[in-house]
Design a protein around this motif. Structure first.
Motif, mmCIF file in Angstrom:
data_model
loop_
_atom_site.group_PDB
_atom_site.id
_atom_site.type_symbol
_atom_site.label_atom_id
_atom_site.label_comp_id
_atom_site.label_asym_id
_atom_site.label_seq_id
_atom_site.Cartn_x
_atom_site.Cartn_y
_atom_site.Cartn_z
ATOM 1 N N ASP A 180 0.817 -1.229 0.000
ATOM 2 C CA ASP A 180 0.000 0.000 0.000
ATOM 3 C C ASP A 180 0.841 1.265 0.000
ATOM 4 O OD1 ASP A 180 -2.019 -1.833 0.218
ATOM 5 O OD2 ASP A 180 -2.449 -1.427 2.324
ATOM 6 N N ASP A 202 0.078 1.515 -4.012
ATOM 7 C CA ASP A 202 -1.336 1.353 -3.702
ATOM 8 C C ASP A 202 -2.239 1.574 -4.912
ATOM 9 O OD1 ASP A 202 -3.099 0.854 -1.304
ATOM 10 O OD2 ASP A 202 -4.073 2.600 -2.196
ATOM 11 N N GLU A 236 -0.439 -2.275 -7.745
ATOM 12 C CA GLU A 236 -1.644 -2.996 -7.324
ATOM 13 C C GLU A 236 -2.855 -2.462 -8.082
ATOM 14 O OE1 GLU A 236 -1.473 -1.944 -2.880
ATOM 15 O OE2 GLU A 236 -1.582 -4.135 -2.915
HETATM 16 MG MG MG Z 1 -4.461 -2.246 -0.334
#
Ligand code: MG
Ligand code: C2E
Ligand code: MG
Ligand code: MG
Length: 292
Positions: A180, A202, A236
């Motif tokens: 993150d 993130d 991500e």
């Molecule tokens: Mg996350």
């Protein structure tokens, strides 16, 4: 109990926000039982190289199918565990289950690294490296068969205590990823001092890089920073070809997201991995890298 319609269309149960509400305390008891009864399951989401599409590993993500409330997302029960005595047994269970799955894969020729999420608080637990050492030895796995993901929050807390555990993990050879990244307040210097090998950017920044020039610039500067420290970057929440393409262009090493694969139960993940690893072409997405 009130059930709320979740993002994915399934019923998501959200416990009362009041810390001492009876609902919450009931749910804690349920979670305790769930850990013991294996009502919790790990799902696995692939992480791929953006340049080649080669599979780089999978992330283990917890799923809880409550007998009455249905699916409860980790964003609900992990914080609950974090605020109680249950974090330790929960993490111990996740590591055990991940090592079990890794052993199954490695011993059938799928040498895939499993990343496990741990809580910042778990790094205060000196039993953690021990559990990993014993578990790895028992299953005959190399330390790189597992990776631990911990959120950027560890950088903002008191580092003196967690450093001991981080050192022990490094000595064991178990890699650490910073999860993150971008949502906390870590400084460059702190990132450099921390023994991590991967930084996961993130999803909240990644998602809009194709539309927002600001988000694009933020992600690119994180990627540059990560590379300059000699670490690998992972984006991500990659959901589209265009986002994957732009990430690859800016030099981001790896991607994870629905574009490549959703989190899957072990059986489905095994099929997926068999199709996408080894002699195969890796995962193909709309963008095909040039072969030079
Ligand atoms: Mg996350
Ligand atoms: P995380 O570690 O950052 O995991 C990534 C989250 O993004 C996962 O949510 C995953 O399902 C979701 N995701 C992946 N690709 C996409 C995409 O393309 N689009 C969108 N919209 N979402 C995507 P999930 O599984 O709900 O987990 C949420 C968080 O719960 C995790 O965030 C992690 O912090 C925590 N968590 C999950 N499993 C565990 C666990 O075993 N232990 C601990 N301590 N925390 C866990
Ligand atoms: Mg994670
Ligand atoms: Mg994350």
């Amino acid at each position: 109990y009130l059930a709320k319609e979740g993002r994915s269309g399934v019923e998501l149960y959200q416990p009362d926000k009041d810390r001492n509400s009876p609902e919450r305390l009931n749910l804690l008891g349920d979670l305790r039982r769930a850990i013991d009864s294996r009502e919790l399951r790990l799902h696995f989401q692939p992480k791929v190289s953006l340049g080649t599409g080669a599979v780089q590993g999978v992330e283990a993500l917890l799923r809880w199918r409550h007998p009455v409330h249905g699916m409860i997302p980790p964003s609900e029960f992990v914080p609950l565990a974090e605020q109680s005595y249950l974090m330790r047994p929960l993490t111990a269970y996740v590591i055990e289950a991940a090592l079990e799955q890794a052993a199954r894969w490695w011993h059938t020729g799928l040498q895939v690294q499993i990343s496990v999420n741990i809580s910042a608080r778990d790094l205060l637990d000196s039993a953690l490296p021990e559990q990993l050492e014993v578990g790895l030895a028992a299953s005959g796995l190399p330390p790189g068969a597992i990776q631990l993901e911990v959120t950027e929050r560890i950088l903002t807390g008191d580092q003196a205590y967690t450093q001991e555990t981080i050192k022990a993990l490094a000595a064991l050879g178990v890699p650490l990823a910073l999860d993150d990244f971008g949502t906390g307040y870590s400084s460059l210097i702190r990132l450099q001092r921390l023994a991590v090998s991967e930084v996961k950017i993130d999803a909240s920044f990644v998602r809009r890089i194709a539309e927002s020039e600001d988000d694009y610039r933020i992600v690119r500067s994180i990627v540059d920073l990560v590379r300059s420290l000699g670490l690998r970057s992972v984006a991500e929440g990659v959901e589209s070809d265009e986002v994957a393409m732009r990430l690859d262009e800016m030099g981001c090493d790896m991607g994870q997201g629905w574009l490549f694969g959703r989190p899957m139960p072990a059986a489905d993940a095994t099929v997926w991995l068999r199709e996408h690893t080894g002699a195969g072409p890796g995962i193909e997405y709309g963008y095909q890298p040039e072969v030079s």
